[in-house]
Motif scaffolding. Sequence first.
Motif, PDB file in Angstrom:
ATOM      1  N   THR A 167       0.863  -1.174   0.000  1.00  0.00           N
ATOM      2  CA  THR A 167       0.000   0.000   0.000  1.00  0.00           C
ATOM      3  C   THR A 167       0.898   1.222   0.000  1.00  0.00           C
ATOM      4  O   THR A 167       1.828   1.323   0.810  1.00  0.00           O
ATOM      5  N   ILE A 168       0.626   2.140  -0.910  1.00  0.00           N
ATOM      6  CA  ILE A 168       1.511   3.291  -1.119  1.00  0.00           C
ATOM      7  C   ILE A 168       0.732   4.573  -0.893  1.00  0.00           C
ATOM      8  O   ILE A 168      -0.350   4.763  -1.468  1.00  0.00           O
ATOM      9  N   THR A 169       1.274   5.433  -0.063  1.00  0.00           N
ATOM     10  CA  THR A 169       0.689   6.759   0.102  1.00  0.00           C
ATOM     11  C   THR A 169       1.430   7.737  -0.798  1.00  0.00           C
ATOM     12  O   THR A 169       2.641   7.613  -1.010  1.00  0.00           O
ATOM     13  N   GLU A 170       0.693   8.701  -1.327  1.00  0.00           N
ATOM     14  CA  GLU A 170       1.264   9.673  -2.251  1.00  0.00           C
ATOM     15  C   GLU A 170       1.048  11.079  -1.703  1.00  0.00           C
ATOM     16  O   GLU A 170      -0.066  11.476  -1.424  1.00  0.00           O
ATOM     17  N   ARG A 171       2.157  11.788  -1.499  1.00  0.00           N
ATOM     18  CA  ARG A 171       2.074  13.227  -1.298  1.00  0.00           C
ATOM     19  C   ARG A 171       2.795  13.822  -2.496  1.00  0.00           C
ATOM     20  O   ARG A 171       2.298  13.657  -3.605  1.00  0.00           O
ATOM     21  N   LEU A 172       3.941  14.454  -2.331  1.00  0.00           N
ATOM     22  CA  LEU A 172       4.788  14.742  -3.483  1.00  0.00           C
ATOM     23  C   LEU A 172       5.801  13.628  -3.684  1.00  0.00           C
ATOM     24  O   LEU A 172       6.548  13.618  -4.660  1.00  0.00           O
ATOM     25  N   THR A 173       5.852  12.693  -2.753  1.00  0.00           N
ATOM     26  CA  THR A 173       6.718  11.532  -2.844  1.00  0.00           C
ATOM     27  C   THR A 173       5.880  10.279  -2.633  1.00  0.00           C
ATOM     28  O   THR A 173       4.700  10.353  -2.277  1.00  0.00           O
ATOM     29  N   LEU A 174       6.498   9.116  -2.864  1.00  0.00           N
ATOM     30  CA  LEU A 174       5.823   7.831  -2.677  1.00  0.00           C
ATOM     31  C   LEU A 174       6.405   7.147  -1.442  1.00  0.00           C
ATOM     32  O   LEU A 174       7.617   7.174  -1.219  1.00  0.00           O
ATOM     33  N   MET A 175       5.527   6.507  -0.655  1.00  0.00           N
ATOM     34  CA  MET A 175       5.980   5.850   0.572  1.00  0.00           C
ATOM     35  C   MET A 175       5.092   4.645   0.875  1.00  0.00           C
ATOM     36  O   MET A 175       3.870   4.766   0.905  1.00  0.00           O
ATOM     37  N   PRO A 176       5.685   3.447   1.112  1.00  0.00           N
ATOM     38  CA  PRO A 176       4.867   2.317   1.579  1.00  0.00           C
ATOM     39  C   PRO A 176       4.300   2.619   2.975  1.00  0.00           C
ATOM     40  O   PRO A 176       4.963   3.273   3.792  1.00  0.00           O
ATOM     41  N   VAL A 177       3.110   2.156   3.225  1.00  0.00           N
ATOM     42  CA  VAL A 177       2.514   2.325   4.551  1.00  0.00           C
ATOM     43  C   VAL A 177       2.019   0.974   5.049  1.00  0.00           C
ATOM     44  O   VAL A 177       1.626   0.096   4.268  1.00  0.00           O
ATOM     45  N   GLY A 178       2.068   0.813   6.368  1.00  0.00           N
ATOM     46  CA  GLY A 178       1.561  -0.412   6.990  1.00  0.00           C
ATOM     47  C   GLY A 178       2.441  -1.623   6.795  1.00  0.00           C
ATOM     48  O   GLY A 178       2.007  -2.757   7.072  1.00  0.00           O
ATOM     49  N   PHE A 179       3.675  -1.439   6.325  1.00  0.00           N
ATOM     50  CA  PHE A 179       4.591  -2.556   6.080  1.00  0.00           C
ATOM     51  C   PHE A 179       5.322  -2.854   7.389  1.00  0.00           C
ATOM     52  O   PHE A 179       6.208  -2.120   7.813  1.00  0.00           O
ATOM     53  N   ARG A 180       4.943  -3.944   8.024  1.00  0.00           N
ATOM     54  CA  ARG A 180       5.484  -4.313   9.324  1.00  0.00           C
ATOM     55  C   ARG A 180       6.252  -5.633   9.204  1.00  0.00           C
ATOM     56  O   ARG A 180       5.857  -6.517   8.444  1.00  0.00           O
ATOM     57  N   VAL A 181       7.348  -5.725   9.969  1.00  0.00           N
ATOM     58  CA  VAL A 181       8.167  -6.935   9.900  1.00  0.00           C
ATOM     59  C   VAL A 181       8.529  -7.399  11.303  1.00  0.00           C
ATOM     60  O   VAL A 181       8.619  -6.614  12.243  1.00  0.00           O
ATOM     61  N   GLY A 182       8.726  -8.722  11.412  1.00  0.00           N
ATOM     62  CA  GLY A 182       9.308  -9.312  12.600  1.00  0.00           C
ATOM     63  C   GLY A 182      10.808  -9.444  12.418  1.00  0.00           C
ATOM     64  O   GLY A 182      11.311  -9.541  11.285  1.00  0.00           O
ATOM     65  N   LEU A 183      11.552  -9.446  13.524  1.00  0.00           N
ATOM     66  CA  LEU A 183      13.006  -9.402  13.467  1.00  0.00           C
ATOM     67  C   LEU A 183      13.618 -10.492  14.341  1.00  0.00           C
ATOM     68  O   LEU A 183      13.211 -10.672  15.492  1.00  0.00           O
ATOM     69  N   THR A 184      14.585 -11.188  13.779  1.00  0.00           N
ATOM     70  CA  THR A 184      15.359 -12.159  14.546  1.00  0.00           C
ATOM     71  C   THR A 184      16.824 -11.881  14.303  1.00  0.00           C
ATOM     72  O   THR A 184      17.263 -11.792  13.147  1.00  0.00           O
ATOM     73  N   ARG A 185      17.589 -11.784  15.368  1.00  0.00           N
ATOM     74  CA  ARG A 185      19.014 -11.518  15.196  1.00  0.00           C
ATOM     75  C   ARG A 185      19.688 -12.739  14.582  1.00  0.00           C
ATOM     76  O   ARG A 185      19.461 -13.872  14.992  1.00  0.00           O
ATOM     77  N   ARG A 186      20.517 -12.478  13.571  1.00  0.00           N
ATOM     78  CA  ARG A 186      21.234 -13.576  12.888  1.00  0.00           C
ATOM     79  C   ARG A 186      22.354 -14.110  13.765  1.00  0.00           C
ATOM     80  O   ARG A 186      22.994 -13.342  14.496  1.00  0.00           O
TER      81      ARG A 186
END
Length: 499
Positions: free
Chosen positions: A480-499
């Motif tokens: 999902t991309i929000t548009e102002r004068l630039t483009l930005m993904p929104v709602g992109f969430r990730v889980g993290l595990t240390r390598r």
Amino acid sequence: MAVSTRLRRVSAGSRDTLTTHPPSTGMGWSGHDFPHPPGRRRVLGDAFAKGADPTTPVQNMLAVARDLGPVYEILALGRKFVFVAGVDLVGELCDDKRFVKTLAPGVHDLRMFVGDGLFTAHTDEPNWRLAHDLLVPAFAKPAMRRYHDVMVETTDELIDVWEEAGSAGHHVDVSPWLTKLTLESIARAAFSHTFASFETEEVDPFVTTFVASMSYAAGRSNLASLPLVGRHLVRRHDRRALDRHRYIDDLLQRIVAERAASGEQVDDLLGRMMQVPVDDAGTMLEAQNVRHQILTLLVAGHETTSGALSFALYHLTREPEVLARVRAELDEVLGTDPTATPTFEQVPKLRYLRRVVDETLRLWPTAPGFARSPRETTVIGVDGSAGVPGGLTMTPQDSMLVFIPQLHRDPDVWPDPDRFDPDRFLPEHNRARPAHAYKPFGTGERACIGRQFALHEAVIVLAKLLHRFDIMPEPDYQLTITERLTLMPVGFRVGLTRR
């Protein structure tokens, strides 16, 4: 279309300069008709066609414009915008001897907040040339070496926050945190200022205020074009927007005042603007323009980069083979210690990771377009590339918008254009492509002045994050991309595990 003439006084050199520019409410081309998307509606035109979301014009155009040819028009509330996506025509428009940057309405309306900053200035405004020539050396290689440590420092602070979230089993919202990171990097590197971005999850008021300003500027001309009520609404909303923006004005004045009061000779962009004359007579960049440049560099230096980083992580989480190649390169260049940090000399050795950044900017150039007008009446597409026998006549009152996401998806240049493939940017492919087929940073002397800063930072951030973490997206997320004068993904969430 008549030409609007305005007299603007500039303090540098104590000159009065008469500048002539097309009006901001349209893009010329009176009496010309071009192909347009189906479903044109009376009054509303094409931009508000049935089923179109008026808040996502870039995505709307990507969906409908592919079959319209190299030149086409979009009609919005009686205003005509002419777009070009054919690589041959773009090549002509990028000739600085024949053409010059002009301001699309959204960029022009941003001037109410940023004035004649580097991005929003007309090329014939003296302050643009003075600031441009003053600041170019601040993005040369010796300066980049100084910025490197700041980029590493801020990325380490983000990693600390993400490690804590990952160990607690939390998902992180990618774009807001990367926006904190890039804002902090440019503020520290360029102005020796900190927003203390990692001390809270809250978004800094600077970001929320300027996002609101960009969003308003992007839609202001549409509001002004509403029949009967447009001018009244714009006056009322302008007052509210400027009142809200006063927070940023006060912040910028405080940054400059604190530097002046300190008496320090700091080797950063702010120091250069406050201490280095712009000519042999000892003229200094005027105080208001210094503030305009601070704001321009803060915004341009973080908003587009955080968007590019967010898109890159999105694609990497969906392309396991690409991610595996990135990891293999990181292990080869940095070693297998996941806490390793790339040195300044190692960043250029991360060639595949850099190609990932380039491919991300191909698909999602976070500043999706730029406008060009001829310096004098000329003919473009004489070879038939404009779809008009004998070519298309352009006057200085006519503007064309180069729609970069479509240019970057031209199937004649980019086979299978929607596929994410960093190897498109192998040296042999770069040499084989037309020179102006790839324009994520604009063109010519008006190209993004900080593009090397952005690219260097993007490689560092991705290298450290991907070397440290396994990143797992939420399985049901749809881009999902929000548009102002630039483009930005929104709602992109990730889980993290240390390598």
